[in-house]
Write a protein that holds these residues in place. Structure first.
Motif, PDB file in Angstrom:
ATOM      1  N   ARG A   1       0.841  -1.200   0.000  1.00 56.18           N
ATOM      2  CA  ARG A   1       0.000   0.000   0.000  1.00 56.18           C
ATOM      3  C   ARG A   1       0.878   1.252   0.000  1.00 56.18           C
ATOM      4  NH1 ARG A   1      -5.237  -1.694   1.254  1.00 56.18           N
ATOM      5  NH2 ARG A   1      -5.339  -3.773   2.240  1.00 56.18           N
ATOM      6  N   ALA A   2       0.441   2.273  -0.746  1.00 62.94           N
ATOM      7  CA  ALA A   2       1.217   3.507  -0.881  1.00 62.94           C
ATOM      8  C   ALA A   2       1.469   4.156   0.476  1.00 62.94           C
ATOM      9  CB  ALA A   2       0.500   4.474  -1.811  1.00 62.94           C
ATOM     10  N   ARG A   3       0.453   4.202   1.324  1.00 61.75           N
ATOM     11  CA  ARG A   3       0.604   4.814   2.652  1.00 61.75           C
ATOM     12  C   ARG A   3       1.663   4.077   3.462  1.00 61.75           C
ATOM     13  NH1 ARG A   3      -0.885   2.875   7.135  1.00 61.75           N
ATOM     14  NH2 ARG A   3      -2.284   1.374   6.163  1.00 61.75           N
ATOM     15  N   VAL A   4       1.661   2.761   3.363  1.00 63.56           N
ATOM     16  CA  VAL A   4       2.621   1.944   4.109  1.00 63.56           C
ATOM     17  C   VAL A   4       4.038   2.198   3.610  1.00 63.56           C
ATOM     18  CG1 VAL A   4       3.347  -0.429   4.587  1.00 63.56           C
ATOM     19  CG2 VAL A   4       0.919   0.172   4.650  1.00 63.56           C
ATOM     20  N   LEU A   5       4.192   2.281   2.296  1.00 60.69           N
ATOM     21  CA  LEU A   5       5.519   2.525   1.730  1.00 60.69           C
ATOM     22  C   LEU A   5       6.067   3.865   2.210  1.00 60.69           C
ATOM     23  CD1 LEU A   5       7.706   1.433  -0.207  1.00 60.69           C
ATOM     24  CD2 LEU A   5       6.606   2.737  -2.021  1.00 60.69           C
ATOM     25  N   ASP A   6       5.231   4.888   2.218  1.00 59.56           N
ATOM     26  CA  ASP A   6       5.674   6.213   2.662  1.00 59.56           C
ATOM     27  C   ASP A   6       6.075   6.217   4.136  1.00 59.56           C
ATOM     28  OD1 ASP A   6       5.418   7.402   0.213  1.00 59.56           O
ATOM     29  OD2 ASP A   6       3.473   8.325   0.613  1.00 59.56           O
ATOM     30  N   GLU A   7       5.505   5.306   4.913  1.00 60.74           N
ATOM     31  CA  GLU A   7       5.815   5.249   6.344  1.00 60.74           C
ATOM     32  C   GLU A   7       7.076   4.447   6.635  1.00 60.74           C
ATOM     33  OE1 GLU A   7       2.259   3.677   8.047  1.00 60.74           O
ATOM     34  OE2 GLU A   7       1.178   5.606   7.987  1.00 60.74           O
ATOM     35  N   MET A   8       7.566   3.684   5.678  1.00 60.30           N
ATOM     36  CA  MET A   8       8.809   2.934   5.874  1.00 60.30           C
ATOM     37  C   MET A   8       9.986   3.908   5.917  1.00 60.30           C
ATOM     38  SD  MET A   8       8.109  -0.221   3.215  1.00 60.30           S
ATOM     39  CE  MET A   8       9.622  -1.123   3.597  1.00 60.30           C
ATOM     40  N   ALA A   9      11.030   3.529   6.646  1.00 56.08           N
ATOM     41  CA  ALA A   9      12.206   4.398   6.765  1.00 56.08           C
ATOM     42  C   ALA A   9      12.902   4.548   5.417  1.00 56.08           C
ATOM     43  CB  ALA A   9      13.182   3.817   7.788  1.00 56.08           C
ATOM     44  N   CYS A  10      13.087   5.786   4.978  1.00 56.98           N
ATOM     45  CA  CYS A  10      13.840   6.040   3.757  1.00 56.98           C
ATOM     46  C   CYS A  10      15.328   5.946   4.096  1.00 56.98           C
ATOM     47  CB  CYS A  10      13.507   7.424   3.197  1.00 56.98           C
ATOM     48  SG  CYS A  10      14.404   7.821   1.688  1.00 56.98           S
ATOM     49  N   VAL A  11      16.024   4.989   3.507  1.00 55.11           N
ATOM     50  CA  VAL A  11      17.436   4.774   3.823  1.00 55.11           C
ATOM     51  C   VAL A  11      18.359   5.190   2.685  1.00 55.11           C
ATOM     52  CG1 VAL A  11      16.937   2.950   5.491  1.00 55.11           C
ATOM     53  CG2 VAL A  11      17.272   2.344   3.087  1.00 55.11           C
ATOM     54  N   TYR A  12      17.777   5.583   1.557  1.00 53.76           N
ATOM     55  CA  TYR A  12      18.574   6.050   0.426  1.00 53.76           C
ATOM     56  C   TYR A  12      17.683   6.928  -0.434  1.00 53.76           C
ATOM     57  CZ  TYR A  12      21.293   5.999  -3.929  1.00 53.76           C
ATOM     58  OH  TYR A  12      21.991   6.366  -5.050  1.00 53.76           O
ATOM     59  N   TYR A  13      18.201   8.091  -0.847  1.00 49.05           N
ATOM     60  CA  TYR A  13      17.416   9.002  -1.684  1.00 49.05           C
ATOM     61  C   TYR A  13      18.360   9.820  -2.550  1.00 49.05           C
ATOM     62  CZ  TYR A  13      14.678  13.177  -2.924  1.00 49.05           C
ATOM     63  OH  TYR A  13      14.080  14.211  -3.601  1.00 49.05           O
ATOM     64  N   ASP A  14      18.266   9.627  -3.865  1.00 48.46           N
ATOM     65  CA  ASP A  14      19.047  10.406  -4.821  1.00 48.46           C
ATOM     66  C   ASP A  14      18.105  11.440  -5.427  1.00 48.46           C
ATOM     67  OD1 ASP A  14      20.579  11.427  -6.875  1.00 48.46           O
ATOM     68  OD2 ASP A  14      21.482   9.494  -7.401  1.00 48.46           O
ATOM     69  N   ARG A  15      18.187  12.669  -4.937  1.00 47.60           N
ATOM     70  CA  ARG A  15      17.225  13.711  -5.313  1.00 47.60           C
ATOM     71  C   ARG A  15      17.279  14.093  -6.789  1.00 47.60           C
ATOM     72  NH1 ARG A  15      20.441  16.162  -1.584  1.00 47.60           N
ATOM     73  NH2 ARG A  15      18.641  16.482  -0.213  1.00 47.60           N
TER      74      ARG A  15
END
Length: 300
Positions: free
Chosen positions: A273-287
């Motif tokens: 679920r999209a809401r669940v994914l957004d709540e997971m810890a972001c551990v990598y992000y290439d802006r």
């Protein structure tokens, strides 16, 4: 007068020395670097480098080594390419190394708690995955074929990226994880009491990762875009080079998946679920490769 064997060998040596400059120039062009940029990377003066590329000055072993390193090659590789060129062979395409930006890591505590490893683990695996993908593309391009992302369907590409990441994560864990057999749950099996088993999922752009069944447990989710070789990316457009823009880590339960059996799916599917994914810890992000109109939770 027939030239002696010594004369022929001397001329061959000079041809190889001149070809070093040709190879360096070609590889510099492939990378989109200016003469000054390569000179700076190699610690040489651009005037000297210009003379080398034009074959007006031969390089020393020390200079050749510096140039090879700057171009992501070993000295042996550079010399072998020069020998091929001097003998009349075509220069192969060599793709420049790609590395994630230094500020891409997030939530080191979450990574450590789930795996017993530090944030460099994920960055190392992404770097290794890029290199493996580029090696495939090099072989295809040198064979006169389109790169991988242009010849296989996106679902197959995502599956391949997942397999490469699984292997690269196991290698980068230095014994902390072993890669499970294909199609077996979980993808990564912990070999220590410090980490949890991990399921790897991959999705394109803003798509939600999915599988055939809900699989509760720790998940490491990667999403990617298709951009340009030099990191060019325009939201809504697709290139031919895989760039991972996000990784999220978290523990999922069965209710975190939405199950469906719609036409076009190969049987029942379970989508995170999209809401669940957004709540997971972001551990990598290439802006650089954000496919949304604006950053999401955990990106900044």
């Amino acid at each position: 007068m027939t030239p002696s064997a010594d004369d022929e060998e001397a001329e061959t040596a000079r041809a190889v020395a001149r070809a070093v400059g040709t190879v360096v120039s070609s590889l510099r062009d492939q990378r989109g670097w200016s003469l000054a940029e390569l000179a700076d990377e190699a610690g040489k003066h651009r005037t000297h480098l210009g003379l080398v590329e034009r074959g007006e000055r031969h390089v020393s072993v020390e200079s050749a080594y510096r140039l090879a390193r700057a171009l992501g090659l070993s000295l042996t590789e550079l010399v072998n390419m020069a020998e091929t060129n001097a003998a009349g062979g075509d220069l192969p395409v060599r793709l420049p190394a790609r590395t994630p930006p230094p500020d891409a890591t997030r939530n080191a505590d979450s990574v450590s708690t789930a795996s017993g490893l530090d944030e460099a683990w994920i960055v190392g695996a992404i770097t290794n995955t890029y290199r493996r993908l580029d090696l495939i593309d090099e072989q295809l391009i040198n064979a006169g074929t389109q790169p991988l992302a242009e010849i296989i369907e996106l679902a197959s590409l995502s599956a391949m990226i997942g397999n490469l990441l699984r292997s690269a994560l196991a290698d980068a864990s230095e014994g902390g994880y072993r890669s499970n057999d294909p199609h077996k749950y979980p993808d990564l099996v912990s070999e220590s009491d410090r980490g949890s088993d991990l399921e790897i999922k991959v999705a394109l752009e803003t798509n939600m990762p999915k599988g055939h069944l809900p699989k509760p447990g720790q998940h490491l989710i990667f999403r990617y875009v298709l951009g340009g070789r030099r990191g060019e990316y325009v939201r809504g457009q697709r290139g031919s080079v895989v760039w991972i823009w996000e990784a999220r880590l978290g523990n999922l339960s069965a209710i975190d998946f939405a199950e469906s059996n719609t036409a076009g799916d190969s049987g029942k599917t379970a989508v995170i679920r999209a809401r669940v994914l957004d709540e997971m810890a972001c551990v990598y992000y290439d802006r650089r490769f954000l496919p949304y109109a604006r950053p999401r939770a955990g990106h900044e």
